[in-house]
Design an enzyme around this catalytic site. Structure first.
Site: not given
Length: 325
Positions: A123, A146, A148, A173, A199, A222, A244, A272, A294, A296
């Site tokens: 991320t 990924k 944000k 995301d 996402e 999500d 998740k 997660c 994903d 991490d």
């Protein structure tokens, strides 16, 4: 059987920033179920957008002490607690305990393929484009990043990351930040940078905004997909779901969710919360059949547990039996 549970605080490496704010630590709840010489462990991270806290999760876990003492099973647990971090911690502890008592790994108990190393996303926290570009450049050796996002200025952020990591695969995301935006136009702008997944573009509960939106990039639910009860609402709006364990309430429900989602034609991503390797290990077993991984959460911490899962150049290795399962 006896139940022990506690809250543990783990520092984040720097800060983990999304559209809702920054975190410098994560509080996790660890459940231990003891049966003779065997100890099963599970870890849960509170789902903040559900109003959970580490303290409320711990209270939920400890309230099951009598049921545990009376031999609570995984199947019974599904009906005693709602989805969420408390059920996840207990469910994973019961899986771990059964594996140790039966001297079989969890993947065999769950009739899953033997785990192998998997590419996981790493991320890039939300920030000004210059900061995100620098972070991407520092992680440009990793195969999957990924990002944000936050709404305003997202294309500039993605372009900056692409400059920093020209060869990496990219997923983004939005964390619900596109609710009042032109979704098709936002997606079209990101397609030029090779983004392969978006996402949660809209608020949970406003998923109707995705009706009839044409996008060459698939959308993944999500917050809008917690467990199997949410799948019907996702159909025709999302092309994938992010599973998740803390949302679903454990490996038991997550396995059922993945199977049902695939039967309905949805792609699966396994993600997660911020967590140590103890929280990542059960999800890793589920991730073997996922299109995107994903996991991490532990890589973002300043330190991890003994016997932590190994990750080198974005390739996450299966957990050892001394950690979990």
């Amino acid at each position: 059987m006896k139940l022990h549970a506690r809250i543990e605080r783990w520092p984040v490496a720097g800060a983990f920033t999304i559209s809702r704010g920054a975190k410098t630590h994560v509080d996790v709840v660890v459940a231990e179920i003891i049966d003779g010489d065997h100890v099963g462990r599970g870890e849960g991270t509170a789902i903040y957008y559900h109003g959970e806290s580490a303290e409320s999760v711990l209270a939920q876990v400890l309230a099951e002490a009598d049921a545990i003492a009376n031999g609570l099973t995984r199947a019974e647990l599904q009906h005693r607690l709602p989805r969420g971090a408390a059920r996840n911690a207990l469910d994973c502890a019961l899986w771990d305990l059964d594996a140790k008592k039966m001297e079989l790994p969890v993947w065999k108990l769950a009739d899953l393929p033997e785990p192998r190393a998997l590419v996981t996303a790493f991320t890039i926290s939300l920030g000004v484009p210059e900061r995100m570009e620098a972070d991407a450049r520092a992680s440009s050796h990793l195969p999957l990043l990924k990002l944000k996002l936050a709404g305003d200025g997202d294309e500039v952020r993605v372009a900056a990351v692409r400059r920093g990591a020209p060869d990496a695969r990219l997923i983004v995301d939005a964390n619900e930040a596109w609710t009042d935006r032109d979704l098709a136009a936002e997606a079209a702008r990101l397609a030029a940078y090779g983004v392969e997944l978006i996402e949660q573009p809209v608020h949970r509960g406003r998923d109707d905004l995705l009706d009839r939106v044409a996008s060459s990039i698939p959308f993944a639910a999500d917050e809008s997909c917690q467990d199997r009860a949410d799948l019907e609402r996702c159909m025709g709006r999302y092309q994938a779901i992010n599973i998740k364990l803390d949302k679903a309430g454990g490996l038991t429900e997550a396995l059922a969710l993945a199977a049902e989602a695939k039967a309905m034609g949805l792609e699966v991503m396994v993600g997660c919360m911020l967590a140590t390797s103890l929280g990542i290990a059960p999800a890793f077993l589920l991730a073997g059949a996922a299109r995107w991984v994903d996991l991490d959460g532990a890589m973002l911490l300043a330190k991890d547990r003994p016997a932590a899962m190994d990750c080198e150049n974005g390739l996450l290795e299966p957990p050892g039996a001394e950690l979990w399962g």
